[in-house]
Scaffold this motif. Structure first.
Motif, PDB file in Angstrom:
ATOM      1  N   THR A   1     -31.439 -25.583 -36.043  1.00 57.22           N
ATOM      2  CA  THR A   1     -32.461 -24.090 -36.793  1.00 57.22           C
ATOM      3  C   THR A   1     -31.835 -22.641 -35.639  1.00 57.22           C
ATOM      4  N   GLU A   2     -30.808 -22.367 -35.371  1.00 55.40           N
ATOM      5  CA  GLU A   2     -30.007 -21.082 -34.515  1.00 55.40           C
ATOM      6  C   GLU A   2     -28.655 -21.116 -34.979  1.00 55.40           C
ATOM      7  N   TYR A   3     -27.998 -22.441 -34.842  1.00 59.89           N
ATOM      8  CA  TYR A   3     -26.785 -22.041 -35.580  1.00 59.89           C
ATOM      9  C   TYR A   3     -26.732 -22.947 -36.759  1.00 59.89           C
ATOM     10  N   PRO A   4     -26.706 -23.444 -37.435  1.00 61.04           N
ATOM     11  CA  PRO A   4     -27.427 -24.037 -38.846  1.00 61.04           C
ATOM     12  C   PRO A   4     -26.120 -24.446 -39.203  1.00 61.04           C
ATOM     13  N   ALA A   5     -25.029 -23.099 -39.565  1.00 64.06           N
ATOM     14  CA  ALA A   5     -23.546 -22.364 -40.009  1.00 64.06           C
ATOM     15  C   ALA A   5     -22.550 -23.819 -39.208  1.00 64.06           C
ATOM     16  N   MET A   6     -22.608 -24.161 -37.819  1.00 64.46           N
ATOM     17  CA  MET A   6     -21.470 -24.862 -37.157  1.00 64.46           C
ATOM     18  C   MET A   6     -21.419 -26.455 -37.672  1.00 64.46           C
ATOM     19  N   HIS A   7     -20.521 -26.389 -37.867  1.00 65.55           N
ATOM     20  CA  HIS A   7     -19.467 -27.629 -38.200  1.00 65.55           C
ATOM     21  C   HIS A   7     -19.836 -28.779 -36.619  1.00 65.55           C
ATOM     22  N   VAL A   8     -20.525 -29.529 -36.161  1.00 71.61           N
ATOM     23  CA  VAL A   8     -20.737 -30.251 -35.125  1.00 71.61           C
ATOM     24  C   VAL A   8     -21.822 -31.320 -34.685  1.00 71.61           C
ATOM     25  N   ALA A   9     -21.865 -31.941 -34.756  1.00 69.29           N
ATOM     26  CA  ALA A   9     -22.102 -33.806 -34.472  1.00 69.29           C
ATOM     27  C   ALA A   9     -22.321 -34.242 -33.455  1.00 69.29           C
ATOM     28  N   PHE A  10     -23.699 -35.165 -32.868  1.00 72.81           N
ATOM     29  CA  PHE A  10     -23.632 -35.681 -31.368  1.00 72.81           C
ATOM     30  C   PHE A  10     -24.304 -37.503 -32.005  1.00 72.81           C
ATOM     31  N   HIS A  11     -23.751 -38.047 -31.052  1.00 75.89           N
ATOM     32  CA  HIS A  11     -23.762 -39.111 -30.947  1.00 75.89           C
ATOM     33  C   HIS A  11     -24.085 -39.548 -29.331  1.00 75.89           C
ATOM     34  N   ASP A  12     -25.048 -40.659 -29.163  1.00 74.16           N
ATOM     35  CA  ASP A  12     -25.979 -40.569 -27.853  1.00 74.16           C
ATOM     36  C   ASP A  12     -25.127 -42.071 -27.894  1.00 74.16           C
ATOM     37  N   VAL A  13     -23.667 -42.048 -26.965  1.00 73.44           N
ATOM     38  CA  VAL A  13     -23.152 -43.412 -27.163  1.00 73.44           C
ATOM     39  C   VAL A  13     -23.850 -43.958 -25.866  1.00 73.44           C
ATOM     40  N   THR A  14     -24.548 -44.093 -25.090  1.00 70.51           N
ATOM     41  CA  THR A  14     -24.825 -44.417 -23.284  1.00 70.51           C
ATOM     42  C   THR A  14     -24.608 -45.934 -23.136  1.00 70.51           C
ATOM     43  N   ALA A  15     -25.507 -46.423 -24.276  1.00 73.94           N
ATOM     44  CA  ALA A  15     -26.037 -47.997 -24.553  1.00 73.94           C
ATOM     45  C   ALA A  15     -24.374 -48.922 -24.713  1.00 73.94           C
ATOM     46  N   ALA A  16     -23.418 -48.406 -25.651  1.00 72.00           N
ATOM     47  CA  ALA A  16     -22.752 -48.808 -25.928  1.00 72.00           C
ATOM     48  C   ALA A  16     -21.077 -48.856 -24.556  1.00 72.00           C
ATOM     49  N   TRP A  17     -21.103 -48.332 -23.485  1.00 73.64           N
ATOM     50  CA  TRP A  17     -20.751 -48.891 -22.252  1.00 73.64           C
ATOM     51  C   TRP A  17     -21.370 -49.050 -20.664  1.00 73.64           C
ATOM     52  N   ALA A  18     -20.375 -49.456 -19.979  1.00 70.93           N
ATOM     53  CA  ALA A  18     -20.703 -50.144 -18.809  1.00 70.93           C
ATOM     54  C   ALA A  18     -19.860 -49.315 -17.928  1.00 70.93           C
ATOM     55  N   THR A  19     -20.379 -49.012 -16.719  1.00 72.80           N
ATOM     56  CA  THR A  19     -19.804 -47.852 -16.167  1.00 72.80           C
ATOM     57  C   THR A  19     -19.889 -48.585 -14.296  1.00 72.80           C
ATOM     58  N   PHE A  20     -18.382 -47.994 -13.583  1.00 67.93           N
ATOM     59  CA  PHE A  20     -18.710 -48.574 -12.575  1.00 67.93           C
ATOM     60  C   PHE A  20     -17.600 -47.535 -12.374  1.00 67.93           C
ATOM     61  N   VAL A  21     -18.527 -47.259 -10.419  1.00 68.45           N
ATOM     62  CA  VAL A  21     -17.856 -46.338  -9.342  1.00 68.45           C
ATOM     63  C   VAL A  21     -17.213 -46.564  -8.533  1.00 68.45           C
ATOM     64  N   VAL A  22     -16.371 -47.005  -8.658  1.00 67.36           N
ATOM     65  CA  VAL A  22     -15.622 -47.728  -6.930  1.00 67.36           C
ATOM     66  C   VAL A  22     -14.931 -45.635  -6.645  1.00 67.36           C
ATOM     67  N   CYS A  23     -15.567 -45.786  -4.746  1.00 65.55           N
ATOM     68  CA  CYS A  23     -15.169 -44.782  -3.901  1.00 65.55           C
ATOM     69  C   CYS A  23     -14.950 -45.638  -2.563  1.00 65.55           C
ATOM     70  N   GLY A  24     -14.677 -44.487  -2.352  1.00 70.27           N
ATOM     71  CA  GLY A  24     -14.236 -45.077  -0.571  1.00 70.27           C
ATOM     72  C   GLY A  24     -12.339 -44.402  -0.530  1.00 70.27           C
ATOM     73  N   PRO A  25     -12.381 -44.731   1.063  1.00 73.17           N
ATOM     74  CA  PRO A  25     -10.958 -44.144   1.866  1.00 73.17           C
ATOM     75  C   PRO A  25      -9.977 -45.996   1.174  1.00 73.17           C
ATOM     76  N   ARG A  26     -10.425 -46.869   0.848  1.00 72.41           N
ATOM     77  CA  ARG A  26      -9.639 -47.938   0.345  1.00 72.41           C
ATOM     78  C   ARG A  26      -9.887 -48.185  -0.803  1.00 72.41           C
ATOM     79  N   VAL A  27     -10.405 -46.821  -1.289  1.00 71.93           N
ATOM     80  CA  VAL A  27     -10.550 -46.926  -3.244  1.00 71.93           C
ATOM     81  C   VAL A  27      -8.670 -46.950  -4.375  1.00 71.93           C
ATOM     82  N   ARG A  28      -8.220 -46.388  -3.915  1.00 75.64           N
ATOM     83  CA  ARG A  28      -6.484 -47.164  -4.292  1.00 75.64           C
ATOM     84  C   ARG A  28      -6.512 -48.949  -4.172  1.00 75.64           C
ATOM     85  N   ASP A  29      -6.704 -49.042  -3.580  1.00 71.47           N
ATOM     86  CA  ASP A  29      -6.025 -50.752  -3.333  1.00 71.47           C
ATOM     87  C   ASP A  29      -7.109 -51.426  -4.369  1.00 71.47           C
TER      88      ASP A  29
END
Lengths: 83, 971
Positions: free
Chosen positions: B727-755
């Motif tokens: 509605t505001e920027y129809p001339a712009m060439h840009v597209a969006f895609h929801d890929v949330t379900a395509a990835w599993a994401t795990f967070v590892v953190c803490g002092p021992r994370v490098r091991d």
């Protein structure tokens, strides 16, 4: 229940659509406080024929312009954005 | 005993006996009965107690308009707390009981209320029970009124919804509707015919008549079979309850005998090319003193019970009428052997009266019933002059068990009115008739003021042709009607002080309307609300016209001038389950599961729903409380290492040559100068300048970004980007895609994370030079394509490892084997609170602006316009007393003030409130985050906290309690 003619998909049930309100022209960032408040909050809300934005959100996902009567709920025209 | 079953006749199957329970007794009926007809056949008179005065009430009508016989019905697991006995098809297993009356409906302890009637005028309860407030008394008064009790059990029954488009929808399958459907079907168009009764035919099933040389009921059956053969969709036992815009109607199909596992009520949403309304008319009562006793019935209902169900409701019957239609009832009763007297208000009743007299009916012209007697049912009626103005008028007392009354016919204009049509008062018909319509429909039969069978058939035929364009078909023919003597309007008996009921279900009398008139509640809308006339579940089907007419007379106005109220859906009560259909539970709100859902279950995770996702709250050990588990997990992250499933975090890919420019116009922060492979924490505002979402944005390539909105905002952010692009920027060439379900994401953190990271054999350079904090890289881990990002929501050195969703469980198991403590979202909430990281929607609300969060840097640095920018400098955006995000340290380190606790000034005025609070195992005390008016200037001050009477103190501090310099991120 309105039967809305999507410009891309043809007549579909109101259930599939989202309402976007009256279109408003976005002012420049140099706009006065009053102009900006008008853009954000003030709508004409006429009794009778009105122009509105709708989105076929559960269909093709496209926004379009609809002319509609707010009293009789008759739909006069729908057209693509910018058309 | 008054009602009896005749040995022959009727449309019941005497071969199929159906036993049923009524209260404590077991009675018998036949297949083809309704609950009401079976009760009458068993001589049951009292079926309920009235709403206000607790007077005994009996069955009045035979259809949807029944005001008295509201009963509790159970069949197996099906329970209807307020069923109309006249609409309940009798079937095996029915357990019915009255909903009012204690200890029983015939011996009701509250019956004494009736003695107080003089002191219980309209509005009594509202006027009397005002102090301290109505809500103090409401529950008790409602219990006394005796409405049905809804079950507290979840409803396990199945319902379904159907959406359908049809060329012609015919509503009502009486003579007009059948004729219309017959004509429309001949056109070859798709036709649907609905009727609220289980059998098609309407009044043809119980009134005299011959159509095309056949008995009317035979014609109805043959026509129905013909329609079925032509492929017309036939929906019996289906109520058209609502007429909405664009010719859309809502129909509720009651499938009383659906097999177990099949849907019971079925909602049909029908969009029709043309609609034919053939909804008929309902008989309205003639109003006279003490017209509410059991045994006072609609004359048409008496005829219907006799003809359709072979029930003779009484052997001695007084009929009081102002029109010819009641004489059909008189004749039929007489032929069935009853003694019948007719009190006709007209002084010259004409041919119908002569025919009845010839049969042995005694007709008394110019008279009306002036009183009735009998404690639990009519035992006598007084017949006196129609113009009687005193109890002393000359009357004749007649012993009888039934008083049948007819005050004329009320067209069923409800659907027409709902569709936007206007009504007009027709003095000749003494009824509100359809005026100007607004939608594409044809009107026919009784609802359009037609009274004779021949004209009903003809008008239905015309309507069917007009709706379908059918041709070359002869209309069904019936004998032309005999000349009728016109109806004489008669609204109530002019005996002062006599109790004459208008609305039986809500106990509204002529006296109440008089009070409303004297207190100037004279408009129809006021009358209705003040007296509750027509506001019961029967919606005044038998009472509205009489009530309006009485008001018109008492105020010396015409009925047209007095006006009518607006009809709104539903026409008759519909089940909530039927409206919901299958949209409940998981089908209404599907739960999303993480790729490693099974792994969390195996660990004994406490799974809860967060924004539609099932996620581990924490992983309590055996005998460990939730609070203890959260402390253990949070401590382990700080001391050793933690593992978190972040797969639900949103992932939206944005690509195209204008991706950078477009996102820069959307986000609060500059994203155009972000280098590929780098991340930035960003805010997305609404146009009003308030914070809508926060998240991390990654630049994957010059023309490609990856957004991570909050888990519950992903769909909303995507929709917002689309709306602005289109509605505001129809001339712009840009597209969006929801890929949330395509990835599993795990967070590892803490002092021992490098091991732990070292165990992944990542083909990605994990050195701080190559992958510093807020950077990301693609490559492989354990031979699987992966993406690793360094971003932290705990304040510890942290790696987000993403792999294709299918590899999620395997990667989770591998990481867990390295010894980190799995932690859930509640533990994460404590960790992020210690760092003062906001949670959108928890720490912020719909008024929060970036500066309130102390994030005004990007505004100064950014040159281009973006969503919400102009709002940040409005007078409201720069107020000095805006609520600002700060930390609080409660004076009692072991007291955790609840979220929502207010901070107050010396005069107990709120300064703001706590948005997050927790016991921090790291700091070893309670901590809180809060939005406080002018909060940053108060840092160091002590404020008073107030929560539901409990007062405590806390010190205002910067919103970070652990590692303020952020050294751990790199540690």
């Amino acid at each position: 229940m309105l039967l809305i003619p999507c410009p891309w998909c043809g007549p579909r049930s109101e259930h599939e659509f989202g309402f976007g309100g009256e279109p408003a022209v976005r002012p420049q960032s140099s706009a006065s406080d009053t102009e900006w408040a008008d853009y954000l909050y003030m709508r004409t809300n006429p009794k009778g024929r009105n122009t509105e934005l709708w989105c076929h959100s559960a269909g093709c996902g496209q926004w379009f312009v609809m002319e509609r009567d707010t009293v009789t709920h008759a739909i006069h025209t729908t057209r693509e954005m910018g058309a | 005993m008054t009602g009896t079953r005749l040995g022959s006749g009727g449309r019941i199957d005497r071969g199929q006996v159906i036993p049923f329970r009524w209260g404590d007794t077991v009675l018998q009926g036949f297949a083809g009965d309704t609950l009401a007809s079976a009760l009458l056949a068993n001589g049951v008179r009292v079926v309920g107690r009235s709403f206000k005065y607790h007077r005994p009430r009996g069955i009045f009508a035979a259809g949807v308009e029944e005001p008295n016989a509201i009963v509790d019905v159970r069949i197996g697991d099906r329970h209807d707390a307020n069923a109309r006995a006249s609409l309940v098809t009798l079937q095996h297993g029915i357990v019915a009981r009255p909903i009012a009356g204690w200890p029983s409906v015939t011996r009701d302890a509250f019956a004494a209320l009736d003695l107080l009637q003089r002191f219980l005028p309209a509005g009594f309860y509202y006027k009397t029970f005002m102090r301290p407030s109505w809500s103090r008394y409401e529950a008790n008064i409602r219990r006394m009124a005796g409405l049905g009790r809804a079950s507290h059990q979840p409803d396990m029954r199945q319902f379904e919804t159907r959406n359908i488009q049809i060329d012609v929808l015919v509503v009502g399958a009486g003579p007009a509707g059948l004729a219309a459907a017959r004509a429309a079907a001949a056109s070859g168009r798709s036709v649907m015919l609905v009727d609220e009764n289980p059998d098609f035919g309407g009044s043809l099933l119980w009134q005299d008549g011959t159509i095309d040389d056949r008995p009317a009921a035979d014609w109805a059956a043959a026509t129905t079979a013909e329609l079925a053969a032509q492929g017309v969709t036939l929906l019996p036992a289906t109520t058209a309850f609502g007429y909405y815009d664009h010719n859309t109607l809502g129909l509720m199909e009651r499938r009383a005998t659906a097999a177990p596992g099949w849907a019971l009520d079925r909602l049909w949403c029908v969009t029709a090319g043309k609609v034919v309304l053939a909804t008929g008319s309902l008989e309205r009562p003639l109003v006279f003193p003490h017209n509410d006793r059991p045994g006072v019935m609609s004359a048409a209902a008496v005829l219907r019970y006799l003809r359709q169900y072979a029930v003779l409701v009484g052997r001695s019957v007084v009929i009081t009428t102002n029109n010819d239609s009641a004489y059909a009832t008189a004749a039929a009763l007489r032929l069935a052997g009853a003694e019948v007297a007719v009190a006709d208000v007209r002084t010259a009743p004409g041919q119908a009266a002569k025919d009845a007299t010839a049969l042995g009916v005694s007709v008394i012209p110019g008279s009306v019933v002036t009183d009735t007697g009998g404690r639990l049912g009519v035992r006598w009626a007084d017949i006196g002059p129609a113009d009687a103005t005193s109890k002393k008028a000359a009357t004749r007392r007649v012993s009888c068990s039934i008083v049948a009354c007819s005050g004329g016919w009320t067209p069923v204009v409800h659907l027409f009115s709902q569709s936007g049509g206007k009504l007009r008062w027709d003095a000749a018909a003494s009824a509100f008739l359809p005026g100007i319509g607004r939608q594409d429909h044809q009107l026919s039969g009784g609802m359009n003021g037609v009274t004779s069978l021949a004209e009903c058939l003809a008008s239905g035929h015309r309507a069917g042709i007009a709706a379908s364009g059918a041709t070359m078909l002869a209309a069904p023919r019936a004998e032309p009607a005999a000349v009728e003597t016109p109806l004489q309007p008669f609204w109530f008996v002019r005996i002062p002080g006599a109790r004459q009921w208008l609305d039986l279900q809500n106990d509204v009398t002529v006296k109440d309307v008089g009070l409303a008139a004297r207190e100037n509640f004279q408009s129809v809308e006021h009358l209705k609300r003040y007296t509750t006339l027509g506001m019961a579940t029967d919606q005044g089907k038998t009472s509205n016209v009489n009530g309006i007419a009485v008001m018109a007379e008492l105020t010396g106005r015409g009925i047209a001038e007095t006006g009518t109220t607006t009809f709104r859906p539903p026409y008759a009560p519909v089940s909530l389950g039927g409206l919901a259909g299958s949209r409940h539970g998981l089908l209404y709100s599907p739960r999303r599961e993480l790729p490693a859902h099974g792994e969390h279950l195996a660990l004994g995770a406490d799974m809860r729903e967060y924004g539609g996702w099932m996620r581990p709250a924490c992983y309590p050990r055996l005998d460990e409380t939730t609070a203890a588990a959260i402390r253990r997990e949070a401590s382990a992250v700080r001391a050793d290492a933690g593992l978190f499933d972040g797969s639900s975090l949103g992932k939206i890919e944005v690509c195209g040559p204008d991706a950078a420019a477009f996102l820069n116009l959307m986000y609060y922060n500059n994203v155009e100068n972000l280098k590929p492979g780098r991340l930035r924490y960003v805010l997305l505002l609404r146009e009003a300048g308030t914070v809508y979402d926060d998240g991390v944005i990654a630049r994957l390539a010059a023309d490609r970004y990856l957004l991570s909105p909050s888990s519950s905002h992903t769909a909303g952010v995507l929709a917002m980007l689309e709306q602005w692009r289109q509605t505001e920027y129809p001339a712009m060439h840009v597209a969006f895609h929801d890929v949330t379900a395509a990835w599993a994401t795990f967070v590892v953190c803490g002092p021992r994370v490098r091991d732990i990271m070292a165990s992944l054999a990542a083909e990605i350079d994990l050195s701080d030079a190559a992958l510093p904090h807020m950077a990301l890289a693609d490559g492989h881990v354990l031979g699987v394509p992966a993406r690793i990002a360094r971003v932290s929501f705990t304040g510890e050195r942290s790696y987000e490892v993403s792999v294709p969703a299918g590899y999620g469980p395997a990667l989770w198991r591998h990481l867990l084997a390295q010894g980190p403590t799995p932690y859930g979202i509640e533990s994460l909430s404590v960790l992020r609170a210690e760092k003062g990281y906001i949670l959108i929607g928890t720490d912020t609300d719909g008024l929060t602006m970036p500066a309130d969060l102390d994030m005004s840097g990007p505004l100064r640095a950014k040159k281009v316009d973006f969503v919400g920018r102009r709002s940040l400098t409005t007078p409201d955006g720069v107020r000095a007393d805006r609520r600002q995000f700060v930390g609080l340290l409660p004076q009692d380190p072991n007291f955790v003030p609840p979220v929502g606790t207010h901070a107050v000034d010396a005069s107990r005025k709120s300064l703001g409130w706590i948005t997050t609070s927790a016991y921090s195992p790291t700091v070893g005390r309670s901590i809180a985050l809060a939005m406080i008016s002018g909060g940053r200037a108060r840092i160091g001050d002590v404020v008073e906290l107030f929560d539901r009477g409990r007062v405590s103190q806390a010190k205002v501090c910067a919103p970070v309690f652990h590692d303020p310099a952020g050294e751990k991120l790199h540690g």
